[in-house]
Design a protein around this motif. Structure first.
Motif, PDB file in Angstrom:
ATOM      1  N   PHE A   1       0.838  -1.202   0.000  1.00 47.11           N
ATOM      2  CA  PHE A   1       0.000   0.000   0.000  1.00 47.11           C
ATOM      3  C   PHE A   1       0.873   1.252   0.000  1.00 47.11           C
ATOM      4  CE2 PHE A   1      -2.549   3.404   1.758  1.00 47.11           C
ATOM      5  CZ  PHE A   1      -3.709   3.305   0.995  1.00 47.11           C
TER       6      PHE A   1
ATOM      7  N   PHE B   1      -6.311   2.633   3.057  1.00 46.28           N
ATOM      8  CA  PHE B   1      -5.550   1.489   3.539  1.00 46.28           C
ATOM      9  C   PHE B   1      -6.490   0.406   4.058  1.00 46.28           C
ATOM     10  CE2 PHE B   1      -3.609  -0.973   6.932  1.00 46.28           C
ATOM     11  CZ  PHE B   1      -2.546  -1.541   6.241  1.00 46.28           C
TER      12      PHE B   1
ATOM     13  N   TYR C   1      -8.029  -1.460   1.168  1.00 50.06           N
ATOM     14  CA  TYR C   1      -7.018  -2.319   0.544  1.00 50.06           C
ATOM     15  C   TYR C   1      -6.729  -3.542   1.418  1.00 50.06           C
ATOM     16  CZ  TYR C   1      -2.466  -3.669  -1.405  1.00 50.06           C
ATOM     17  OH  TYR C   1      -1.407  -4.373  -1.953  1.00 50.06           O
TER      18      TYR C   1
END
Length: 157
Positions: free
Chosen positions: A53, A111, A114
């Motif tokens: 990420f 984040f 993800y």
């Protein structure tokens, strides 16, 4: 990374460099190298999620923007269908990836989005491009890394 792991995408390589350079001083010191390579070669899934990420979130704002996605995915296109334009193909790819990653459906990939998507489907870890070594390559290359008495990493080729 290019010579040993076969990574050739210059854009992703630059993003990887910035993640390894934890203090953002423009150089990767010995400690940064050791920590970075530890995650790169043997990190847990959670560490790899954080690392990947960070690489994909080039500007560090906590989101992988559509522009960042476009930039990363554009270099991944190998063949363009007849009659299609590269930018249109990449825009379609960005839309498909957003549908898979935008878990809270707020139009952006955070984040948390993800990490949730990758935890459910680990193949999404490198959805924007290869930033980790291939498993077969990693197994062969780990044996070539040694720590000397000064605890600096030397790659033995």
């Amino acid at each position: 990374m290019h010579g040993i792991f076969g990574m050739t995408d210059e854009g992703l390589m630059e993003c990887m460099y910035q993640v390894f350079d934890m203090d953002q001083d423009g150089a990767i010191g010995p400690e940064e190298f050791v920590v970075g390579m530890s995650v790169f070669l043997r990190g847990t899934l959670e560490e790899k999620i954080d690392y990947c990420f960070s690489v994909y979130d080039h500007n560090g704002d906590g989101l992988v923007s559509r522009d960042e996605m476009f930039h990363h995915l554009k270099s991944a296109v190998v063949n363009i269908p007849p009659g299609e334009e590269l930018d249109e193909v990449v825009k379609d790819m960005v839309e498909m990836v957003c549908k898979k990653l935008d878990m809270d459906h707020d139009g952006r990939v955070s984040f948390t989005d993800y990490a949730t998507a990758v935890a459910a489907e680990p193949l999404l870890l490198e959805v924007f491009g290869p930033v980790l070594p291939d498993n077969q390559v990693r197994g062969k290359k780990i044996q070539n890394i040694a720590i000397d008495e000064k605890e600096l990493i030397h790659i033995v080729v």
